[in-house]
Design an enzyme around this catalytic site. Structure first.
Site, PDB file in Angstrom:
ATOM      1  N   ASP A 118       0.941  -1.138   0.060  1.00 42.72           N
ATOM      2  CA  ASP A 118      -0.175  -0.022   0.073  1.00 42.72           C
ATOM      3  C   ASP A 118       0.997   1.259  -0.085  1.00 42.72           C
ATOM      4  O   ASP A 118       1.738   1.244  -0.667  1.00 42.72           O
ATOM      5  CB  ASP A 118      -0.969  -0.044   1.095  1.00 42.72           C
ATOM      6  N   TYR A 236      -1.538  11.074   1.673  1.00 41.13           N
ATOM      7  CA  TYR A 236      -2.358  11.258   0.376  1.00 41.13           C
ATOM      8  C   TYR A 236      -2.366  12.590  -0.242  1.00 41.13           C
ATOM      9  O   TYR A 236      -2.217  12.860  -1.247  1.00 41.13           O
ATOM     10  CB  TYR A 236      -3.638  11.124   0.577  1.00 41.13           C
ATOM     11  N   HIS A 289      -7.355  -6.534  -0.611  1.00 41.50           N
ATOM     12  CA  HIS A 289      -6.266  -5.999  -0.485  1.00 41.50           C
ATOM     13  C   HIS A 289      -5.314  -6.165   0.474  1.00 41.50           C
ATOM     14  O   HIS A 289      -4.056  -5.839   0.556  1.00 41.50           O
ATOM     15  CB  HIS A 289      -6.723  -4.352   0.030  1.00 41.50           C
TER      16      HIS A 289
END
Length: 309
Positions: A118, A236, A289
């Site tokens: 990730d 992010y 995931h």
């Protein structure tokens, strides 16, 4: 740094959790102007492991002891994660990769292999782009360096694709936009991060029951305060800078292994060949995931031969 910073319950502190990884120890180190927490176990060639959102070093727990039978495993809480420091800036992946590189240098290691999931995969790739002379091999799982394709991500889902489970062909990751907002997520989620986390695990895992109650509690505690939410969202919010940085990187020449779940395999299989010359991409398509939790043995069966080759 206090291992129980951020008011994490003693039950979920680094001191308590490390007891679940026989042979591993907690460490703290100051690099690039901040303190990082990491855990270390095993002997052999060094393997740097980098976790993702919304998890901590503990996400490698399902595979760490098997890896440590062969490698010196170093699992790092990234800048802004767990009990690592959470400064106001420096969340672009190049700076975060520099954190890791300085840790490697301080440990007296010349060359490492990296394994990132990730957000950790993004940082691992940035390490390889910026410090190729220090990179032996690179493994990225369901996460690769931000690129211009992110600008094409949908604001709303395609008709019929947004249901209880994420659509692997038309994935809708609305939190990529939500996490761009400054200030508001902290106000909404402080003290109740578990609400987002529980929804997320159900949405992106095929079998959400593979994420144990302990793991859920550990991550909820780690992201439950304003500073932790602010810092993790900053990963992010730095994507635009990461995309700009990516325009200046040379293609990777070291061996690269991409492992994709049903959510990310198509994206990785398409995107990674543009940036890596010596590449394998393998799908674990019966996993969501969180690959370590859903399919730990399958991950090991792919990673260990790659690292040993």
């Amino acid at each position: 740094m206090n291992e129980n910073s951020n008011d994490i319950s003693d039950q979920y502190s680094d001191t308590e959790l490390i007891k679940n990884l026989t042979g591993f120890k907690n460490r703290y180190i100051t690099v690039n102007g901040i303190k990082l927490h990491y855990v270390e176990g095993g002997t052999g060639k060094p393997l740097i492991c980098l976790p993702g959102w919304p998890q901590t070093w503990y996400s490698f727990q399902p595979v760490a002891m098997q890896l440590a039978k062969i490698y010196r495993v170093i699992i790092i809480d990234l800048r802004g994660m767990g009990t690592s420091e959470k400064p106001e800036s420096g969340y672009d992946k190049k700076t975060m990769a520099t954190d890791i590189h300085q840790l490697v240098l301080q440990l007296g290691i010349e060359k490492v292999s990296l394994m990132g999931h990730d957000i950790g995969g993004m940082v691992a790739m940035s390490f390889a782009f910026n410090f190729p002379e220090s990179t032996e091999k690179l493994v990225v799982l369901d996460g690769s360096h931000p690129g211009e394709g992110m600008y094409q991500m949908p604001l709303i889902p395609s008709p019929g694709t947004f249901s209880e489970k994420m659509d692997g062909n038309m994935p809708y990751a609305w939190w990529m936009g939500f996490n761009q907002v400054k200030g508001l997520p902290e106000q909404l989620l402080e003290g109740r991060f578990h609400l987002l986390q529980e929804w997320l695990f159900n949405y992106v895992m095929i079998d959400e029951n593979k994420m144990t109650g302990l793991e859920r509690a550990v991550y909820a505690a780690a992201y439950n305060d304003k500073e932790s939410i602010r810092a993790s969202n900053a990963w992010y919010q730095a994507f635009q800078q990461d995309i700009e940085d990516s325009r200046h990187y040379q293609q990777l020449t070291m061996p690269v292994l991409g492992i994709g779940s049903y959510i990310s395999y198509n994206y990785m299989n398409y995107g990674l060949p543009f940036v890596a010359a010596n590449l394998q991409v393998i799908g674990i398509l019966d996993s969501g995931h969180y690959l370590f939790e859903e399919k730990p043995q399958e991950v090991l069966d792919i990673v260990l031969p790659f690292l040993a080759s």
